[in-house]
Design a protein around this motif. Structure first.
Motif, PDB file in Angstrom:
ATOM      1  N   GLU A 218     102.359  49.942  14.562  1.00 52.75           N
ATOM      2  CA  GLU A 218     101.461  49.115  15.372  1.00 52.75           C
ATOM      3  C   GLU A 218     102.253  48.330  16.408  1.00 52.75           C
ATOM      4  OE1 GLU A 218      98.075  48.449  16.599  1.00 52.75           O
ATOM      5  OE2 GLU A 218      97.857  49.054  14.503  1.00 52.75           O
ATOM      6  N   SER A 219     101.684  48.168  17.607  1.00 55.94           N
ATOM      7  CA  SER A 219     102.284  47.333  18.652  1.00 55.94           C
ATOM      8  C   SER A 219     101.167  46.730  19.493  1.00 55.94           C
ATOM      9  CB  SER A 219     103.213  48.166  19.550  1.00 55.94           C
ATOM     10  OG  SER A 219     102.460  48.879  20.499  1.00 55.94           O
ATOM     11  N   GLU A 220     101.537  45.836  20.406  1.00 58.96           N
ATOM     12  CA  GLU A 220     100.516  45.234  21.266  1.00 58.96           C
ATOM     13  C   GLU A 220      99.879  46.240  22.203  1.00 58.96           C
ATOM     14  OE1 GLU A 220     102.153  42.657  24.504  1.00 58.96           O
ATOM     15  OE2 GLU A 220     104.060  42.994  23.446  1.00 58.96           O
ATOM     16  N   GLY A 227     110.640  52.744  16.201  1.00 55.45           N
ATOM     17  CA  GLY A 227     111.912  52.563  16.883  1.00 55.45           C
ATOM     18  C   GLY A 227     111.776  52.331  18.377  1.00 55.45           C
ATOM     19  N   TRP A 228     110.571  52.537  18.921  1.00 58.25           N
ATOM     20  CA  TRP A 228     110.338  52.288  20.341  1.00 58.25           C
ATOM     21  C   TRP A 228     109.906  50.835  20.544  1.00 58.25           C
ATOM     22  CZ3 TRP A 228     108.028  56.974  23.411  1.00 58.25           C
ATOM     23  CH2 TRP A 228     108.745  58.135  23.071  1.00 58.25           C
ATOM     24  N   GLU A 229     110.100  50.319  21.776  1.00 62.72           N
ATOM     25  CA  GLU A 229     109.803  48.912  22.035  1.00 62.72           C
ATOM     26  C   GLU A 229     108.882  48.743  23.234  1.00 62.72           C
ATOM     27  OE1 GLU A 229     113.413  46.131  21.440  1.00 62.72           O
ATOM     28  OE2 GLU A 229     114.279  47.994  22.225  1.00 62.72           O
ATOM     29  N   VAL A 230     108.105  47.646  23.213  1.00 65.53           N
ATOM     30  CA  VAL A 230     107.275  47.291  24.355  1.00 65.53           C
ATOM     31  C   VAL A 230     108.103  46.423  25.305  1.00 65.53           C
ATOM     32  CG1 VAL A 230     105.218  46.053  25.148  1.00 65.53           C
ATOM     33  CG2 VAL A 230     105.120  47.442  23.053  1.00 65.53           C
ATOM     34  N   LYS A 377     103.353  46.480  31.381  1.00 69.94           N
ATOM     35  CA  LYS A 377     103.940  46.728  30.056  1.00 69.94           C
ATOM     36  C   LYS A 377     103.993  48.227  29.791  1.00 69.94           C
ATOM     37  CE  LYS A 377     102.521  42.345  27.948  1.00 69.94           C
ATOM     38  NZ  LYS A 377     101.724  41.707  26.890  1.00 69.94           N
ATOM     39  N   PHE A 378     105.063  48.628  29.131  1.00 72.74           N
ATOM     40  CA  PHE A 378     105.217  50.041  28.798  1.00 72.74           C
ATOM     41  C   PHE A 378     105.991  50.152  27.493  1.00 72.74           C
ATOM     42  CE2 PHE A 378     108.868  48.795  31.304  1.00 72.74           C
ATOM     43  CZ  PHE A 378     109.938  49.364  30.640  1.00 72.74           C
ATOM     44  N   VAL A 379     105.961  51.339  26.923  1.00 72.84           N
ATOM     45  CA  VAL A 379     106.682  51.595  25.673  1.00 72.84           C
ATOM     46  C   VAL A 379     107.993  52.282  26.020  1.00 72.84           C
ATOM     47  CG1 VAL A 379     106.601  52.695  23.416  1.00 72.84           C
ATOM     48  CG2 VAL A 379     104.481  51.870  24.474  1.00 72.84           C
ATOM     49  N   GLN A 380     109.096  51.597  25.746  1.00 79.75           N
ATOM     50  CA  GLN A 380     110.411  52.164  26.048  1.00 79.75           C
ATOM     51  C   GLN A 380     110.862  53.052  24.899  1.00 79.75           C
ATOM     52  OE1 GLN A 380     113.414  49.769  27.999  1.00 79.75           O
ATOM     53  NE2 GLN A 380     114.968  50.533  26.592  1.00 79.75           N
ATOM     54  N   PRO A 381     111.193  54.305  25.183  1.00 84.68           N
ATOM     55  CA  PRO A 381     111.594  55.226  24.117  1.00 84.68           C
ATOM     56  C   PRO A 381     112.993  54.932  23.583  1.00 84.68           C
ATOM     57  CG  PRO A 381     111.742  56.294  26.254  1.00 84.68           C
ATOM     58  CD  PRO A 381     111.145  54.946  26.496  1.00 84.68           C
ATOM     59  N   SER A 382     113.310  55.567  22.486  1.00 90.11           N
ATOM     60  CA  SER A 382     114.658  55.465  21.933  1.00 90.11           C
ATOM     61  C   SER A 382     115.640  56.113  22.903  1.00 90.11           C
ATOM     62  CB  SER A 382     114.722  56.179  20.587  1.00 90.11           C
ATOM     63  OG  SER A 382     114.510  57.570  20.768  1.00 90.11           O
TER      64      SER A 382
END
Length: 435
Positions: A218-220, A227-230, A377-382
């Motif tokens: 789950e994320s915003e 492992g991915w980040e917003v 905002k975006f999801v940054q991959p590993s």
């Protein structure tokens, strides 16, 4: 045939028919036959750009409204009004109807080769002659009565054909390259969506991650791969800023020549290519002085934030150390090597485009703020997935750039040949084909 043997005509002497609208906007419908407007005629583009069509007419209107008929193959369309005055194209297929502010000329093929006449009309000297015919005050305006009095020199029909073949072969190669670049662009955007919107990038077994049971958390922004980040654009950038238009006082007081490229939204096409043909220039003293905060460097990403919003491009080596106006924002990344391709296609993605356009402010001119751009905002991959993606995306991007460089070279060859062929300075003994 030497230049002295060329015969002089008025343009009206070689025209069989003139096709024009009633001078009014016809009734339009949501779907139907394309209405070709001045925006569909792009400088240095031989063909009608049907991607620019935004209005349509019914079959009944098509049959009854247009008093002078419709464009046919080999007709030349010329823009009569506005910033596009003098832009022209040659019709390749019987398609569409012309709007007001355009005129079509149907040529006498016993006297002239339509392709040759297209190149005569697009040459620098003729374009300047057309600009000198401007009768507009608020906006440029070219009268048909002036147009038909334009002086034109013609060699024999055979010579016209040879000249047209040479120049057409260059334009055909440019057009083929453009189609290749469009295909590469569609491929790049499709890969981005599959990997970073659908999360179907290949897992360690080469299978699509999400549909093969890859772990999601789950994320915003909803469920994302583990492992991915917003992140936001601001977080991964050293600079997010916009350009400025120099004042008349700044320009008039500058003692050096205008030699720095100055980019505006109109110079960026729908496919993210910066059209170099008509870029404005500013003095280097203004560039390094009042406009120093918007000096652009290679791999800066540009995003149009006013007028036509959402056009995305990047500065390449040919435009390093250029500048731009306030309708364009630029993003300079902290980690350009790893993040450039990802952010470049993120900004082009349907989701990002829709998010930004939902924040448009309708003032005198539609615009979005730098704050909106920074807050994306975006999801940054590993790093592992990003490295794999870069291996693919950079290869596509480099191919696109090489095609653009080749097209620029072809345009230079064409534009250098054009006046020499049109004036008879170069005399052809045989047909030349350029592959």
């Amino acid at each position: 045939m030497s230049c002295s043997e060329w015969k002089e005509y008025k343009l009206g002497d070689i025209i069989d028919d003139i096709i024009d609208n009633r001078g009014k906007t016809p009734p339009t419908v949501e779907e139907g036959i394309e209405l070709i407007e001045t925006a569909c005629l792009i400088g240095n583009n031989k063909n009608i750009d049907f991607n620019k069509v935004s209005k349509y007419v019914s079959l009944e209107t098509y049959k009854t409204w247009f008093r002078s008929g419709h464009p046919k193959v080999d007709d030349i369309l010329i823009s009569l009004v506005g910033a596009n005055m003098g832009n022209l194209c040659i019709v390749k297929e019987e398609r569409g109807a012309i709007a007001q502010n355009l005129v079509g000329i149907r040529l006498n093929k016993n006297i002239c080769n339509p392709q040759f006449i297209y190149y005569v009309l697009s040459s620098y000297n003729t374009q300047q002659a057309l600009k000198n015919m401007n009768r507009g005050s608020a906006q440029p305006n070219l009268k048909i009565s002036d147009l038909v009095n334009l002086n034109i020199k013609l060699p024999s029909l055979e010579e016209q054909g040879k000249i047209a073949d040479i120049l057409s072969s260059l334009d055909d190669k440019i057009e083929l390259n453009n189609e290749m670049n469009k295909t590469l662009e569609e491929m790049a955007q499709s890969i981005f969506k599959r990997w970073f919107v659908d999360f179907e990038f290949p897992n360690e077994d080469g299978l699509p991650y999400k549909s093969s049971g890859g772990e999601m958390v789950e994320s915003e922004l909803g469920m994302i791969p583990k492992g991915w980040e917003v992140k936001t654009i601001e977080e991964i950038s050293t600079t997010v800023s916009k350009g400025t238009t120099p004042t008349k006082k700044d320009m008039d007081s500058a003692e050096d020549e205008n030699n720095i490229n100055f980019i505006k939204v109109k110079d960026i096409d729908d496919y993210g290519e910066i059209c170099l043909d008509n870029l404005e220039k500013i003095p280097e003293s203004v560039h390094n002085g009042k406009l120093k905060r918007s000096i652009l460097y290679e791999k800066d990403i540009l995003f149009s934030i006013a007028g036509t919003i959402g056009r995305v491009t990047a500065i390449d080596k040919t435009l390093n150390n250029s500048n731009m106006n306030q309708a364009i924002a630029f993003i300079r990344l902290k980690d350009c090597r790893n993040m450039f391709n990802f952010i470049f296609y993120l900004l082009k993605s349907e989701k990002t485009q829709n998010d930004i356009k939902s924040n448009i402010v309708q003032a005198v001119q539609a615009n979005v703020s730098l704050g909106v751009l920074k807050a994306i905002k975006f999801v940054q991959p590993s790093k592992e997935i990003l490295d794999k993606y870069n291996n693919i995306a950079m290869n596509i991007y480099d191919k696109q750039q090489n095609i653009r460089y080749e097209n620029n070279d072809l345009k230079i060859i064409r534009d250098n040949l054009l006046p020499k062929l049109m004036s008879g300075e170069i005399i052809l003994d045989k047909k030349i084909i350029i592959y």
